[in-house]
Design a protein around this motif. Structure first.
Motif, PDB file in Angstrom:
ATOM      1  N   GLN A 110      -9.548 -26.504 -37.160  1.00 36.11           N
ATOM      2  CA  GLN A 110      -8.902 -27.705 -36.649  1.00 36.11           C
ATOM      3  C   GLN A 110      -7.624 -27.323 -35.898  1.00 36.11           C
ATOM      4  O   GLN A 110      -7.091 -26.232 -36.085  1.00 36.11           O
ATOM      5  CB  GLN A 110      -8.572 -28.655 -37.794  1.00 36.11           C
ATOM      6  N   ILE A 111      -7.177 -28.228 -35.047  1.00 35.58           N
ATOM      7  CA  ILE A 111      -5.902 -28.022 -34.337  1.00 35.58           C
ATOM      8  C   ILE A 111      -4.999 -29.184 -34.713  1.00 35.58           C
ATOM      9  O   ILE A 111      -5.381 -30.346 -34.548  1.00 35.58           O
ATOM     10  CB  ILE A 111      -6.098 -27.972 -32.813  1.00 35.58           C
ATOM     11  N   ILE A 112      -3.813 -28.870 -35.254  1.00 33.74           N
ATOM     12  CA  ILE A 112      -2.915 -29.947 -35.651  1.00 33.74           C
ATOM     13  C   ILE A 112      -1.663 -29.944 -34.774  1.00 33.74           C
ATOM     14  O   ILE A 112      -1.382 -28.973 -34.087  1.00 33.74           O
ATOM     15  CB  ILE A 112      -2.528 -29.854 -37.149  1.00 33.74           C
ATOM     16  N   ASN A 113      -0.939 -31.042 -34.838  1.00 31.24           N
ATOM     17  CA  ASN A 113       0.332 -31.183 -34.135  1.00 31.24           C
ATOM     18  C   ASN A 113       0.212 -30.930 -32.628  1.00 31.24           C
ATOM     19  O   ASN A 113       1.005 -30.194 -32.045  1.00 31.24           O
ATOM     20  CB  ASN A 113       1.364 -30.235 -34.763  1.00 31.24           C
ATOM     21  N   VAL A 114      -0.769 -31.554 -32.011  1.00 31.47           N
ATOM     22  CA  VAL A 114      -0.985 -31.346 -30.576  1.00 31.47           C
ATOM     23  C   VAL A 114       0.063 -32.118 -29.774  1.00 31.47           C
ATOM     24  O   VAL A 114       0.360 -33.276 -30.073  1.00 31.47           O
ATOM     25  CB  VAL A 114      -2.402 -31.811 -30.179  1.00 31.47           C
ATOM     26  N   ARG A 115       0.674 -31.442 -28.809  1.00 35.34           N
ATOM     27  CA  ARG A 115       1.630 -32.087 -27.907  1.00 35.34           C
ATOM     28  C   ARG A 115       1.163 -31.862 -26.475  1.00 35.34           C
ATOM     29  O   ARG A 115       0.631 -30.806 -26.163  1.00 35.34           O
ATOM     30  CB  ARG A 115       3.023 -31.462 -28.078  1.00 35.34           C
ATOM     31  N   VAL A 116       1.394 -32.840 -25.634  1.00 30.80           N
ATOM     32  CA  VAL A 116       1.011 -32.714 -24.225  1.00 30.80           C
ATOM     33  C   VAL A 116       2.262 -32.887 -23.369  1.00 30.80           C
ATOM     34  O   VAL A 116       3.012 -33.846 -23.540  1.00 30.80           O
ATOM     35  CB  VAL A 116      -0.058 -33.754 -23.837  1.00 30.80           C
ATOM     36  N   GLU A 117       2.470 -31.934 -22.499  1.00 20.42           N
ATOM     37  CA  GLU A 117       3.657 -31.925 -21.644  1.00 20.42           C
ATOM     38  C   GLU A 117       3.204 -32.066 -20.188  1.00 20.42           C
ATOM     39  O   GLU A 117       2.324 -31.349 -19.734  1.00 20.42           O
ATOM     40  CB  GLU A 117       4.374 -30.593 -21.856  1.00 20.42           C
ATOM     41  N   THR A 118       3.805 -32.985 -19.457  1.00 24.77           N
ATOM     42  CA  THR A 118       3.445 -33.194 -18.047  1.00 24.77           C
ATOM     43  C   THR A 118       4.636 -32.839 -17.181  1.00 24.77           C
ATOM     44  O   THR A 118       5.757 -33.177 -17.523  1.00 24.77           O
ATOM     45  CB  THR A 118       3.096 -34.667 -17.789  1.00 24.77           C
ATOM     46  N   SER A 119       4.379 -32.154 -16.083  1.00 28.38           N
ATOM     47  CA  SER A 119       5.470 -31.915 -15.154  1.00 28.38           C
ATOM     48  C   SER A 119       4.926 -31.777 -13.754  1.00 28.38           C
ATOM     49  O   SER A 119       3.735 -31.588 -13.551  1.00 28.38           O
ATOM     50  CB  SER A 119       6.228 -30.643 -15.533  1.00 28.38           C
ATOM     51  N   SER A 120       5.789 -31.880 -12.797  1.00 28.04           N
ATOM     52  CA  SER A 120       5.368 -31.775 -11.410  1.00 28.04           C
ATOM     53  C   SER A 120       6.508 -31.179 -10.611  1.00 28.04           C
ATOM     54  O   SER A 120       7.474 -31.868 -10.327  1.00 28.04           O
ATOM     55  CB  SER A 120       5.014 -33.162 -10.891  1.00 28.04           C
ATOM     56  N   ILE A 121       6.399 -29.869 -10.294  1.00 29.19           N
ATOM     57  CA  ILE A 121       7.475 -29.299  -9.504  1.00 29.19           C
ATOM     58  C   ILE A 121       7.140 -29.349  -8.024  1.00 29.19           C
ATOM     59  O   ILE A 121       8.004 -29.373  -7.190  1.00 29.19           O
ATOM     60  CB  ILE A 121       7.833 -27.848  -9.916  1.00 29.19           C
ATOM     61  N   TYR A 122       5.838 -29.365  -7.714  1.00 29.18           N
ATOM     62  CA  TYR A 122       5.428 -29.388  -6.308  1.00 29.18           C
ATOM     63  C   TYR A 122       5.185 -30.842  -5.959  1.00 29.18           C
ATOM     64  O   TYR A 122       4.078 -31.258  -5.691  1.00 29.18           O
ATOM     65  CB  TYR A 122       4.187 -28.538  -6.113  1.00 29.18           C
ATOM     66  N   ASN A 123       6.221 -31.629  -5.984  1.00 31.76           N
ATOM     67  CA  ASN A 123       6.021 -33.077  -5.868  1.00 31.76           C
ATOM     68  C   ASN A 123       5.906 -33.519  -4.413  1.00 31.76           C
ATOM     69  O   ASN A 123       6.099 -32.744  -3.480  1.00 31.76           O
ATOM     70  CB  ASN A 123       7.141 -33.820  -6.589  1.00 31.76           C
ATOM     71  N   ALA A 124       5.579 -34.769  -4.252  1.00 28.14           N
ATOM     72  CA  ALA A 124       5.324 -35.297  -2.916  1.00 28.14           C
ATOM     73  C   ALA A 124       6.565 -35.213  -2.031  1.00 28.14           C
ATOM     74  O   ALA A 124       6.455 -35.043  -0.827  1.00 28.14           O
ATOM     75  CB  ALA A 124       4.859 -36.736  -3.026  1.00 28.14           C
ATOM     76  N   ALA A 125       7.739 -35.295  -2.627  1.00 32.98           N
ATOM     77  CA  ALA A 125       8.959 -35.252  -1.825  1.00 32.98           C
ATOM     78  C   ALA A 125       9.179 -33.855  -1.237  1.00 32.98           C
ATOM     79  O   ALA A 125       9.708 -33.714  -0.146  1.00 32.98           O
ATOM     80  CB  ALA A 125      10.153 -35.643  -2.687  1.00 32.98           C
ATOM     81  N   GLY A 126       8.739 -32.806  -1.960  1.00 31.75           N
ATOM     82  CA  GLY A 126       8.988 -31.440  -1.524  1.00 31.75           C
ATOM     83  C   GLY A 126       8.093 -30.990  -0.390  1.00 31.75           C
ATOM     84  O   GLY A 126       8.556 -30.716   0.706  1.00 31.75           O
ATOM     85  N   ASN A 127       6.798 -30.907  -0.660  1.00 35.89           N
ATOM     86  CA  ASN A 127       5.905 -30.367   0.362  1.00 35.89           C
ATOM     87  C   ASN A 127       4.661 -31.216   0.578  1.00 35.89           C
ATOM     88  O   ASN A 127       3.692 -30.769   1.162  1.00 35.89           O
ATOM     89  CB  ASN A 127       5.504 -28.935  -0.012  1.00 35.89           C
ATOM     90  N   GLY A 128       4.658 -32.412   0.043  1.00 37.54           N
ATOM     91  CA  GLY A 128       3.544 -33.309   0.285  1.00 37.54           C
ATOM     92  C   GLY A 128       2.322 -33.055  -0.560  1.00 37.54           C
ATOM     93  O   GLY A 128       1.280 -33.630  -0.321  1.00 37.54           O
ATOM     94  N   ILE A 129       2.432 -32.163  -1.560  1.00 39.41           N
ATOM     95  CA  ILE A 129       1.291 -31.932  -2.425  1.00 39.41           C
ATOM     96  C   ILE A 129       1.423 -32.804  -3.662  1.00 39.41           C
ATOM     97  O   ILE A 129       2.345 -32.632  -4.449  1.00 39.41           O
ATOM     98  CB  ILE A 129       1.188 -30.446  -2.825  1.00 39.41           C
ATOM     99  N   GLY A 130       0.511 -33.758  -3.790  1.00 39.97           N
ATOM    100  CA  GLY A 130       0.549 -34.608  -4.975  1.00 39.97           C
ATOM    101  C   GLY A 130      -0.211 -33.937  -6.087  1.00 39.97           C
ATOM    102  O   GLY A 130      -1.401 -34.109  -6.243  1.00 39.97           O
ATOM    103  N   SER A 131       0.466 -33.087  -6.838  1.00 39.93           N
ATOM    104  CA  SER A 131      -0.234 -32.368  -7.890  1.00 39.93           C
ATOM    105  C   SER A 131       0.500 -32.544  -9.207  1.00 39.93           C
ATOM    106  O   SER A 131       1.674 -32.877  -9.238  1.00 39.93           O
ATOM    107  CB  SER A 131      -0.355 -30.895  -7.557  1.00 39.93           C
ATOM    108  N   VAL A 132      -0.225 -32.306 -10.282  1.00 43.51           N
ATOM    109  CA  VAL A 132       0.358 -32.508 -11.589  1.00 43.51           C
ATOM    110  C   VAL A 132       0.040 -31.298 -12.465  1.00 43.51           C
ATOM    111  O   VAL A 132      -1.034 -30.716 -12.356  1.00 43.51           O
ATOM    112  CB  VAL A 132      -0.148 -33.843 -12.189  1.00 43.51           C
ATOM    113  N   GLU A 133       1.017 -30.884 -13.258  1.00 44.27           N
ATOM    114  CA  GLU A 133       0.834 -29.753 -14.165  1.00 44.27           C
ATOM    115  C   GLU A 133       0.783 -30.272 -15.596  1.00 44.27           C
ATOM    116  O   GLU A 133       1.663 -31.007 -16.016  1.00 44.27           O
ATOM    117  CB  GLU A 133       2.024 -28.802 -14.106  1.00 44.27           C
ATOM    118  N   LEU A 134      -0.228 -29.906 -16.313  1.00 44.85           N
ATOM    119  CA  LEU A 134      -0.400 -30.354 -17.689  1.00 44.85           C
ATOM    120  C   LEU A 134      -0.402 -29.160 -18.613  1.00 44.85           C
ATOM    121  O   LEU A 134      -1.062 -28.159 -18.323  1.00 44.85           O
ATOM    122  CB  LEU A 134      -1.732 -31.078 -17.835  1.00 44.85           C
TER     123      LEU A 134
END
Lengths: 154, 104
Positions: free
Chosen positions: A113-137
């Protein structure tokens, strides 16, 4: 005129190829989720299944970076003018989260089993920077190896 | 070195505590990877180059945290958390922290 044609081509490519790739990815996610349903995970810090004997436990992680296609990005841009739910980003986030959790599960074959699962979302290559709408999970948790107590349990 | 993100180490007893240890890396974009990402931008889907970059920097941050804990004489790190923050345009930090302990 040429710029306009290029724009239309990108839109059509994004619409057809992007849609095809996304549906293929979703069917792969559904299939792997069905296979990995034997490995339960929880975001509670307590064990989901009572263990008879714990051999070891370790930190497991899974991560993915997913980008949105051209068509959906334009649609999302138009959507932001009038407001409301942005469906194209909803599917992007959904498939990214599920993929990250699947990778975390796949990284620990043999775990109970896997306990204490956490999910972190971030986006450094955001639309404002270079136009890439991508998400890091990034999904992480504690995998527990050992022997499960013989109960009818879950 | 045992690493978990729960408060305790399942099946083990904590006998000594050394306080918070942490590790971080700052990563930036890569030109070659950016060109591929630009192409991928049309079709959508996974940006493998960026996933690798994320994995590498996460491993490096974990390694730095582990080194720090080993220096203190710990043999386990509990309650590990990952965190990300943007420090500048096009660069971001992966930060990982936890509590260094000694277990039996």
């Amino acid at each position: 005129m040429i710029a306009f044609l290029g724009f239309i081509t990108l839109l059509l490519l994004g619409f057809f190829v992007g849609r095809y790739l996304e549906s293929r990815h979703f069917s792969s996610i559904r299939q792997r989720e069905a296979e990995l349903v034997v490995l339960p995970n929880t975001n509670s810090r307590y064990q989901l299944i009572p263990m008879q004997q714990i051999e070891r436990s370790e930190l497991v992680t899974g991560s993915v970076v997913i980008s949105i296609d051209y068509f959906k990005r334009i649609v999302a841009g138009l959507r932001s003018l009038i407001g409301g739910p942005v469906q194209s980003y909803e599917t992007l986030l959904d498939r990214a989260r599920r993929e990250a959790i699947l990778r975390m599960k796949e990284s620990c074959p043999g775990a109970c089993q896997i306990i204490n699962v956490r999910v972190e979302t971030s986006s450094i290559y955001n639309a404002a920077g270079n136009g890439i709408g991508s998400v890091e999970l990034l999904a992480y948790g504690t995998a527990i190896y050992g022997q499960v107590q013989a109960t009818n349990g879950l | 070195m045992f690493i978990t993100n729960t408060e305790t180490l399942p099946g083990k007893t904590i006998i000594d505590c050394f306080g918070v240890v942490s590790g971080s890396t700052v990563r930036a974009k890569h030109v070659g990877r950016d060109i591929m990402a630009g192409l991928k931008n049309v079709f959508g889907g996974e940006l493998r180059g960026y996933t690798e970059l994320l994995n590498e920097s996460r491993d490096q941050a974990l390694q730095r945290m582990t080194d720090q804990a080993a220096q203190l004489g710990a043999n386990a790190i509990v309650n590990v958390r990952f965190s990300t923050s943007s420090v500048a345009a096009g660069a971001a930090e992966i930060y990982v922290y936890g509590t260094a302990v000694r277990v039996e």
